[in-house]
Design an enzyme around this catalytic site. Structure first.
Site, PDB file in Angstrom:
ATOM      1  N   GLU A   1     -12.790   2.710   2.571  1.00  0.00           N
ATOM      2  CA  GLU A   1     -12.113   2.784   3.866  1.00  0.00           C
ATOM      3  C   GLU A   1     -12.465   4.119   4.517  1.00  0.00           C
ATOM      4  OE1 GLU A   1      -7.749   1.495   5.372  1.00  0.00           O
ATOM      5  OE2 GLU A   1      -7.734   3.024   3.828  1.00  0.00           O
TER       6      GLU A   1
ATOM      7  N   GLU B   1       0.837  -1.209   0.000  1.00  0.00           N
ATOM      8  CA  GLU B   1       0.000   0.000   0.000  1.00  0.00           C
ATOM      9  C   GLU B   1       0.866   1.252   0.000  1.00  0.00           C
ATOM     10  OE1 GLU B   1      -2.954   0.424   3.113  1.00  0.00           O
ATOM     11  OE2 GLU B   1      -3.929   2.052   1.988  1.00  0.00           O
TER      12      GLU B   1
ATOM     13  N   HIS C   1      -4.338   8.705   0.347  1.00  0.00           N
ATOM     14  CA  HIS C   1      -2.901   8.952   0.315  1.00  0.00           C
ATOM     15  C   HIS C   1      -2.472   9.602  -1.003  1.00  0.00           C
ATOM     16  CE1 HIS C   1      -2.420   6.664   4.002  1.00  0.00           C
ATOM     17  NE2 HIS C   1      -3.111   5.673   3.467  1.00  0.00           N
TER      18      HIS C   1
ATOM     19  N   ARG D   1     -11.318  11.165   5.249  1.00  0.00           N
ATOM     20  CA  ARG D   1     -11.684   9.780   5.541  1.00  0.00           C
ATOM     21  C   ARG D   1     -13.122   9.613   6.041  1.00  0.00           C
ATOM     22  NH1 ARG D   1      -5.935   6.838   6.865  1.00  0.00           N
ATOM     23  NH2 ARG D   1      -6.562   5.655   5.068  1.00  0.00           N
TER      24      ARG D   1
ATOM     25  N   HIS E   1      -7.985   1.202  -2.429  1.00  0.00           N
ATOM     26  CA  HIS E   1      -8.794   1.778  -1.352  1.00  0.00           C
ATOM     27  C   HIS E   1      -9.396   3.089  -1.815  1.00  0.00           C
ATOM     28  CE1 HIS E   1      -6.899  -0.201   2.504  1.00  0.00           C
ATOM     29  NE2 HIS E   1      -7.808  -0.959   1.934  1.00  0.00           N
TER      30      HIS E   1
ATOM     31  N   ASP F   1      -4.458   3.993  -2.722  1.00  0.00           N
ATOM     32  CA  ASP F   1      -5.496   4.513  -1.823  1.00  0.00           C
ATOM     33  C   ASP F   1      -5.671   5.996  -2.131  1.00  0.00           C
ATOM     34  OD1 ASP F   1      -6.634   5.839   0.459  1.00  0.00           O
ATOM     35  OD2 ASP F   1      -6.102   4.151   1.741  1.00  0.00           O
TER      36      ASP F   1
HETATM   37 MN    MN Z   1      -5.797   2.509   2.887  1.00  0.00          MN
END
Ligand code: MN
Length: 292
Positions: free
Chosen positions: A241, A147, A183, A212, A206, A180
């Site tokens: 997520e 990841e 990020h 988030r 993700h 993701d």
């Molecule tokens: Mn993640």
């Protein structure tokens, strides 16, 4: 179409029988294809019970984790490296036993804020361990997904290009890249280009908002993200997520900085995210047909 999943931390901070049952049943009820279980503390997961619940609900599963600082395979301390390798090997066995085709997350360094860049030797150590662990995983048809995370959670892989480079150096067929949006929003120059350049190395994804919380309530352009997924030909799993201080996992909450209440009702959040992802995927597919 991509399989859609949801991170278990939307449901519960732990994995007691009650938490496991509720998380799996609600995930299936909403129509997700799989649930992603964080395996930071594998001893908290009753493998047989979890597998039975998954089978009963006809639900898939994936496993994610990040290495602890005392199990950092990107260090130069042989004891930490050995602990990290043991953690990863145990995670592969757990994935095999629970029925997950993936082990993903921050598997190449500690999941922590570093105060220095990685050393050349440390990165070589990480690559050697990942080669051995991915060879072990291959025997059970398990893919290892590295990841890509932001600079506050690791110092080894912060961009998709860095992850592809590590995969090439590891050199095994089942070592892949896990992206993701949360990020990428911090580190990538351009989300769509990063996905396209990752190409066949992209194997796990993700979806997370800039803060988030609820998808669409932050600053990420999800029209671009889903077009990127479709245009790059990515057919793999997509996990939603999200974290709020309402559902707390002690280790994750402190490392991720989950201080704010971004939602109270995990079920409402999960229903919304499923509809959001379905709609955006459909729109992205239609945008290709419309331009063809
Ligand atoms: Mn993640």
């Amino acid at each position: 179409m991509n399989k859609l999943g949801i991170h278990a931390l939307v449901w519960a901070g732990g994995w007691s029988h009650e938490e496991c049952t509720q998380a799996i049943e609600q995930t299936a009820e909403i129509g997700y294809d799989y649930i992603e279980i964080p395996a930071l503390d594998p001893s908290s997961i009753d493998v047989d019970f979890t597998r039975q619940r998954l089978e009963k609900a006809n639900l898939g599963v994936s496993l994610s984790l990040g290495l602890a600082p005392e199990a950092d395979i990107s260090s130069e301390d042989p004891e930490k490296i050995a602990r990290g390798e043991a953690t990863l090997r145990d995670a592969v066995l757990l994935a095999r036993d629970v029925g997950s085709p993936y082990v993903c997350g921050i598997l190449y360094s500690a999941f922590t804020k570093y105060f220095h860049p990685p050393t050349r030797k440390g990165v070589e150590n990480s690559i050697e361990v990942l080669r051995r662990v991915s060879e072990q995983a291959k025997k059970s048809d398990i893919t290892i997904g590295l990841e890509v995370v932001n600079r506050y959670e690791s110092n080894v892989i912060n961009t998709a290009a860095q992850a592809v480079e590590v995969c090439k150096r590891v050199g095994t067929p089942n070592i892949k890249v896990h992206l993701d949006t949360y990020h990428m929003n911090i580190e990538e120059n351009d989300v769509v280009s990063a996905m396209k350049e990752t190409g066949d190395f992209l194997n796990y994804f993700h979806i997370g908002e800039s803060h988030r919380g609820y998808l669409g309530s932050g600053s990420i352009n999800f029209d671009d993200v889903f077009r990127g997924i479709v245009y790059s030909g990515y057919k793999g799993p997509i996990t939603f997520e999200s974290f709020s201080n309402v559902v707390v996992h002690k280790e994750l909450a402190s490392i991720l900085g989950i201080w704010r209440n971004l939602w109270d009702d995990g079920f409402d959040l999960a229903v919304h995210a499923k509809a959001f992802m379905d709609t955006h995927l459909k729109s992205a597919h239609e945008s290709i047909s419309a331009s063809a």
